[in-house]
Every structure is written in structure tokens, then in C-alpha cells.
Write a protein that holds these residues in place. Sequence first.
Motif, short mmCIF file in Angstrom:
data_model
loop_
_atom_site.label_atom_id
_atom_site.label_comp_id
_atom_site.label_asym_id
_atom_site.label_seq_id
_atom_site.Cartn_x
_atom_site.Cartn_y
_atom_site.Cartn_z
N GLU A 211 38.41 46.70 20.01
CA GLU A 211 38.04 47.32 19.15
C GLU A 211 39.47 47.60 18.78
O GLU A 211 39.55 47.59 17.33
CB GLU A 211 37.48 48.23 19.74
CG GLU A 211 37.27 49.73 18.32
CD GLU A 211 36.56 50.72 18.97
OE1 GLU A 211 36.92 51.79 18.28
OE2 GLU A 211 36.07 50.78 20.28
N ALA A 215 41.94 45.54 13.71
CA ALA A 215 43.00 46.03 12.11
C ALA A 215 44.18 44.93 12.19
O ALA A 215 44.36 44.13 11.43
CB ALA A 215 43.24 47.31 12.17
N GLU A 216 44.31 44.44 13.66
CA GLU A 216 45.78 43.56 13.01
C GLU A 216 45.70 42.49 13.20
O GLU A 216 45.89 41.50 12.09
CB GLU A 216 46.28 44.05 14.46
CG GLU A 216 47.16 42.57 14.57
CD GLU A 216 47.62 42.84 16.34
OE1 GLU A 216 47.91 41.19 16.51
OE2 GLU A 216 47.69 43.56 17.03
N ASP A 220 39.32 44.48 10.30
CA ASP A 220 38.74 46.74 10.64
C ASP A 220 37.20 46.67 10.29
O ASP A 220 36.97 47.62 10.51
CB ASP A 220 39.89 47.56 10.27
CG ASP A 220 40.03 48.47 10.59
OD1 ASP A 220 40.22 48.67 11.74
OD2 ASP A 220 40.41 50.08 9.40
N ARG A 221 36.82 46.54 8.90
CA ARG A 221 35.79 46.53 8.83
C ARG A 221 34.86 46.38 9.60
O ARG A 221 33.73 46.75 9.52
CB ARG A 221 35.08 45.44 7.77
CG ARG A 221 35.66 44.38 6.97
CD ARG A 221 35.65 43.24 5.83
NE ARG A 221 35.19 42.04 6.19
CZ ARG A 221 34.85 41.07 5.95
NH1 ARG A 221 33.37 41.63 5.76
NH2 ARG A 221 34.65 39.96 6.67
N ARG A 223 34.83 46.52 12.69
CA ARG A 223 35.13 48.08 13.89
C ARG A 223 33.51 48.32 14.44
O ARG A 223 33.01 48.71 14.99
CB ARG A 223 35.80 48.74 13.55
CG ARG A 223 36.19 49.87 14.79
CD ARG A 223 37.21 50.90 13.97
NE ARG A 223 38.39 51.54 15.79
CZ ARG A 223 39.31 51.05 15.68
NH1 ARG A 223 40.01 50.70 15.17
NH2 ARG A 223 40.17 52.16 16.88
#
Length: 369
Positions: A211, A215-216, A220-221, A223
Motif C-alpha cells: 500500500e 503513490a511511488e 495512489d488512486r 489505495r
Amino acid sequence: MKEVDDFIVSALEASILVSPRDHGLTREELMEAGQRAGFKVGELSDGIVRVWANRRLGQPKLRLEKSGPMRLCADFNFPFEPEYRDVEAFEFIRRELQNLAAEVGEASAKLSRDVFVERGVAQGYKREALEVAITVTVLDEILEEKEGVVRHGDGKSNWILPSRQLASREHLHGRAIRRKWLDTAYPVVQDIIARRADGRHAAANPLDAFEGVLAELGHDRFRAWWVQKRHELRTLDTSLQPVAVTVLSAALAEAALSFVVPRAQASGLMRSIDVNKPRLWRFVDLIKGAKSNDPAVRAILDERSAQRCLDLNDARQRIHAGFLIDSAAGGPIPDLKPEQARDVLQTTDMLVRKVLEWLDDQRSRPATP
């Protein structure tokens, strides 16, 4: 107190022993610690509500505070098993303030915590033991700490010293108070807190740790999507719901490989995958693309782990009647067994962990000019 409640309190107490100035654990850290100790997600979630540890405004950690359910204390009248407190450190901080009060008066007998600790270190006490002694004695409301300054609480300067409490033990013949879960919780909490700053993933469990890299990876959307699928998987019972366990495990495993496709292609993997058509990506192709025949290219999966993932894909296909009609020549279609579902869980953990390790390796490589 129920076993799980005892463990939760012990884990929060262990955080005081490990990180006395910044003790406490997030809910996620508590859940991880409990699972590593053998408890299940549901009972841990209920136990956290029952224990009702305080959450400070603006801070994500749950922590034990004054007048809470804490058993870790500055009282040495009875022995504890295990014993993590250094009685000499507790004695030093009390006597140091009493001696200061004799010189400047009780109202002015206060010291900066930093100065307090350095004085103790200079006299041969362990820094960690002093920090624990101050925090525990403050939580026990014998001392007060405000803006980094420590003093005795009102009416507590003459509170019985630890050395006198120890001396009175010989007149008491009671057995030691056994802290069943503290020994279990301490090394687990020590590892969890260490991971906050030592470069490892914040969570030991790969499904939790992944989790943190979404983003990396530019996803991230996803998550909330990842967390929901992971949570649903953990609420299932392999004995009662092996099919659902298999389907959700495969979904997370396939997602982990899908999220790294662009980065994998940049490193020489998954060359046959059309990066512009994710709707057409198949789990089996992602698995095969995660291997490498080029020793200069760091693969995500080796032959053995890739085969386990292919077996997971086959198990997932069992929800499709057409697949079963085609693959089973005759006779009844066997059900998925609980042991197969448990193997599926292990395979998914293995795959996601390998993806995380591969990402760590990619970060450590020098940039190509």
C-alpha cells in the motif's frame, strides 16, 4: 481481561519501553503486532475498542495515558515477570529531584528532561533506562512533565522511594506478577518501531507494505481499492470460504504485477506486454514477463516462484465453468480444499514480497546516464 486485550495493553506498554519519548502505536501497527502474535483481525479490532487507548489530537498513535489501563508502573512493591524496568534509574530520578528540593525548595525543584537524562548518564546510568523511568513515573502521576520540564506532582515529593519498596518485599511473600504477553509483544514492537526509521518498509506484511508504494508507482488512486480487497481477504476463513480466498488473493497478486509494468519494461522485463492496453493484460503473461533469461536483468520471479504463481492462476480459473469443462476430461469436478486456499495465501504473500524486494533493488541501482 481477555487475552487479546492483555496483548494490546502489553504492546502499548512495550512501546513505552522501546520509545519512551514517543510511545504509542498506530492502529495499523497494533493490528500487525497482534497478527504476528497469533491473534486474528476481528478480535484485535474489537480489543482495540475495548482497551480504549487514547488518541491525541492530531496524532495517529494510540497510546496509554494517565489513569488508563496501563500495568507498567513506578511501583516496585511486587516483582514483575518479565522485568524491563531498571530500579536504579527510577531511584535516581526521584532522589535527584528530592535533593534539588532540599537546595531550592519544592516549588522550584524542576529540571529539563534533557538535563535530567544527561546528569544520569554522567553518573553511569543507561540513557534508555532513564528515559523509561521518567516516562513511566510521569504516567504513574508521581512526576509531572510540562514542555520538557520535569518535577514532582503535587504532594508526591515524599512518595515512597523504589529502594524502600524493594526492601519491603522480603516481608511480602507473594509471587511475582506474571506479564504473560509482554515478553511476546516487546520484540515485535521493537521491530515495528525500528522500521519507522531504518529504511525498511513500514509494515512487515507485504500486503500492508505494498500500500505504501502505490503513490511511488503512480497508482495512489488505487489505495482504497487495494485496502478494501486486502481487508475483505483477511475477513475470510480458508476452511469455510476457500474459493473467495483464492479469487481475492489472485486479484491482489495480479494487481501487484500490473502496477509495476512500466517500471519493469524500463528495466528489461515484460517486453511482450502492451503498456498502452492494460485491459488486455493477463495474469499468466505478467507472470512470465516477470522472469528473465538475461543474467544482467534483475528478475522479479525465478522459475520456482513463477510456477507457484501460475498454479495460483490455475486455481483462480476454477470459478469459470468453461475452464473446468475444458480441463477436466470426466468425472466430478473436485472442490477447492482449505489447504489449497492456505497455499494460495502464501503464494500471494510471496509474490508481493518479491515485487517489493525488486522495487528496493531498482531504487538502489545507479541511474542510467
